[in-house]
Design a protein around this motif. Structure first.
Motif, PDB file in Angstrom:
ATOM      1  N   SER A 181     -27.943  17.133  21.201  1.00 10.91           N
ATOM      2  CA  SER A 181     -29.055  16.248  20.845  1.00 10.91           C
ATOM      3  C   SER A 181     -30.167  16.974  20.107  1.00 10.91           C
ATOM      4  N   GLY A 182     -30.140  18.297  20.147  1.00 13.30           N
ATOM      5  CA  GLY A 182     -31.182  19.077  19.502  1.00 13.30           C
ATOM      6  C   GLY A 182     -32.398  19.321  20.360  1.00 13.30           C
ATOM      7  N   ARG A 183     -32.318  18.933  21.647  1.00 17.85           N
ATOM      8  CA  ARG A 183     -33.474  19.148  22.521  1.00 17.85           C
ATOM      9  C   ARG A 183     -33.611  20.618  22.935  1.00 17.85           C
ATOM     10  N   VAL A 184     -32.520  21.376  22.827  1.00 18.71           N
ATOM     11  CA  VAL A 184     -32.599  22.831  22.969  1.00 18.71           C
ATOM     12  C   VAL A 184     -31.926  23.443  21.747  1.00 18.71           C
ATOM     13  N   ASP A 185     -32.358  24.637  21.394  1.00 21.15           N
ATOM     14  CA  ASP A 185     -31.811  25.317  20.220  1.00 21.15           C
ATOM     15  C   ASP A 185     -30.635  26.219  20.557  1.00 21.15           C
ATOM     16  N   ALA A 186     -30.534  26.601  21.825  1.00 20.05           N
ATOM     17  CA  ALA A 186     -29.440  27.475  22.266  1.00 20.05           C
ATOM     18  C   ALA A 186     -29.287  27.338  23.771  1.00 20.05           C
ATOM     19  N   ILE A 187     -28.130  27.713  24.279  1.00 20.09           N
ATOM     20  CA  ILE A 187     -27.909  27.747  25.723  1.00 20.09           C
ATOM     21  C   ILE A 187     -27.426  29.144  26.100  1.00 20.09           C
ATOM     22  N   VAL A 188     -27.838  29.592  27.274  1.00 21.47           N
ATOM     23  CA  VAL A 188     -27.450  30.905  27.779  1.00 21.47           C
ATOM     24  C   VAL A 188     -26.618  30.688  29.030  1.00 21.47           C
ATOM     25  N   VAL A 189     -25.336  31.046  28.951  1.00 23.20           N
ATOM     26  CA  VAL A 189     -24.383  30.728  30.022  1.00 23.20           C
ATOM     27  C   VAL A 189     -23.288  31.784  30.074  1.00 23.20           C
ATOM     28  N   ASP A 190     -22.418  31.683  31.103  1.00 27.79           N
ATOM     29  CA  ASP A 190     -21.207  32.499  31.129  1.00 27.79           C
ATOM     30  C   ASP A 190     -20.304  32.088  29.976  1.00 27.79           C
ATOM     31  N   SER A 191     -19.689  33.049  29.347  1.00 24.51           N
ATOM     32  CA  SER A 191     -18.885  32.776  28.155  1.00 24.51           C
ATOM     33  C   SER A 191     -17.601  32.014  28.442  1.00 24.51           C
ATOM     34  N   ILE A 192     -16.942  32.306  29.564  1.00 22.66           N
ATOM     35  CA  ILE A 192     -15.601  31.768  29.807  1.00 22.66           C
ATOM     36  C   ILE A 192     -15.554  30.244  29.772  1.00 22.66           C
ATOM     37  N   PRO A 193     -16.373  29.526  30.554  1.00 24.72           N
ATOM     38  CA  PRO A 193     -16.264  28.066  30.532  1.00 24.72           C
ATOM     39  C   PRO A 193     -16.603  27.445  29.181  1.00 24.72           C
ATOM     40  N   VAL A 194     -17.485  28.078  28.418  1.00 25.85           N
ATOM     41  CA  VAL A 194     -17.819  27.551  27.094  1.00 25.85           C
ATOM     42  C   VAL A 194     -16.645  27.739  26.140  1.00 25.85           C
ATOM     43  N   MET A 195     -16.015  28.900  26.200  1.00 24.85           N
ATOM     44  CA  MET A 195     -14.869  29.146  25.334  1.00 24.85           C
ATOM     45  C   MET A 195     -13.731  28.174  25.649  1.00 24.85           C
ATOM     46  N   VAL A 196     -13.541  27.863  26.939  1.00 21.84           N
ATOM     47  CA  VAL A 196     -12.519  26.897  27.338  1.00 21.84           C
ATOM     48  C   VAL A 196     -12.864  25.511  26.806  1.00 21.84           C
ATOM     49  N   ALA A 197     -14.151  25.122  26.909  1.00 22.46           N
ATOM     50  CA  ALA A 197     -14.582  23.811  26.423  1.00 22.46           C
ATOM     51  C   ALA A 197     -14.413  23.705  24.907  1.00 22.46           C
ATOM     52  N   MET A 198     -14.620  24.784  24.198  1.00 21.91           N
ATOM     53  CA  MET A 198     -14.417  24.795  22.756  1.00 21.91           C
ATOM     54  C   MET A 198     -12.943  24.559  22.416  1.00 21.91           C
ATOM     55  N   LYS A 199     -12.064  25.189  23.206  1.00 21.37           N
ATOM     56  CA  LYS A 199     -10.625  25.076  22.961  1.00 21.37           C
ATOM     57  C   LYS A 199     -10.081  23.719  23.384  1.00 21.37           C
ATOM     58  N   ASP A 200     -10.470  23.263  24.570  1.00 20.79           N
ATOM     59  CA  ASP A 200      -9.868  22.047  25.146  1.00 20.79           C
ATOM     60  C   ASP A 200     -10.557  20.764  24.717  1.00 20.79           C
ATOM     61  N   ASN A 201     -11.867  20.800  24.567  1.00 21.72           N
ATOM     62  CA  ASN A 201     -12.629  19.579  24.307  1.00 21.72           C
ATOM     63  C   ASN A 201     -13.236  19.520  22.910  1.00 21.72           C
TER      64      ASN A 201
END
Length: 261
Positions: A181-201
């Motif tokens: 939505s653009g309400r944040v410019d970046a997120i700081v998180v563990d890499s693994i679940p984000v990489m999975v979400a990029m691949k699967d979703n």
């Protein structure tokens, strides 16, 4: 300011609970778990693919399967309990569940309040922006808005580093929505679940190339109340056996697509 106060209050709460800990458990809880016939373990339920609510309204994921398998090897039924991350340690110390199997980073501060089994996997910090974002480096995030999960070690890191506005959320699904939505410019998180979400979703996010953040691999552990060496030993034995006989790898491949231990 309110978020900062809440974060400080959480840290203070852990310290206070740790100071009062000797009176919490008079006997080892392994026998209590066995007598109850169930092993309750907590997670946020908002951290796919580790714990999340599926189409049938059930909490599933890597952490849930790990918890159920440990329970099975203890000879009891596993019961997953989802709760807000910022109060998850307080809930453990209050006796609402027997353990936290929720992708919790092992830190010195947390070890004052709880004991850890494991580590059961390793992860690292990542800073992600929208694919079409003009942000290319950490310097580009100066005075921008950063999204983090309330109570995670990444929130602490973001506050200590400073130079940006911080907004806190309950978990990764909310962070993705805010980033889109653009309400944040970046997120700081563990890499693994984000990489999975990029691949699967097909999540349209991009990881910043950052070599200067405190984001090396960290140990992820299973928290239990202090003063329970028998329960700790039994859980560690179950975890070690899972890793030796291929069960852990099968769970990891199912949810992550790689062996993450």
């Amino acid at each position: 300011m309110l978020k900062a106060i809440l974060s400080c209050a959480l840290a203070a709460g852990i310290a206070i609970a740790a100071a009062a800990l000797p009176s919490v458990a008079a006997a080892d809880e392994l026998e209590t778990v066995k007598a109850a016939g169930e092993f309750k373990f907590a997670n946020s339920g908002a951290y796919p693919p580790f714990s999340f609510v599926d189409d049938t309204n059930q909490v599933v994921g890597f952490d849930v399967d790990i918890g159920n398998e440990i329970a099975k090897r203890l000879g009891v039924k596993g019961v997953a309990v989802s709760t807000a991350w910022d109060g998850i340690i307080a809930g453990l110390l209050a006796g609402k569940y027997d353990s936290i199997i929720g992708s919790m980073t092992i830190t010195a501060e947390r070890e004052k309040a709880v004991d850890f089994v494991g580590p059961y996997y390793r992860s690292g910090r990542g800073i992600f922006v929208a694919t079409d974002s003009a942000v290319k480096s950490l310097d580009d995030l100066k005075d921008k808005t950063i999204g983090v999960t309330l109570g995670e070690t990444h929130e602490k890191w973001a506050r200590e580093r400073g130079g940006w506005e911080i907004r806190t959320y309950k978990g990764l699904p909310e962070l993705f929505l805010e980033l889109k939505s653009g309400r944040v410019d970046a997120i700081v998180v563990d890499s693994i679940p984000v990489m999975v979400a990029m691949k699967d979703n097909g999540e349209k996010v991009r990881k910043l190339e950052t070599s200067d953040i405190d984001g090396g691999a960290v140990n992820i552990g299973i928290a239990i109340r202090k003063g329970n060496p028998d329960l700790k030993a039994a859980m560690q034995k179950a975890l070690d056996e899972m890793m030796a006989d291929g069960t852990y790898e099968a769970i990891s491949m199912k949810w992550i697509g790689a062996d993450i231990r």
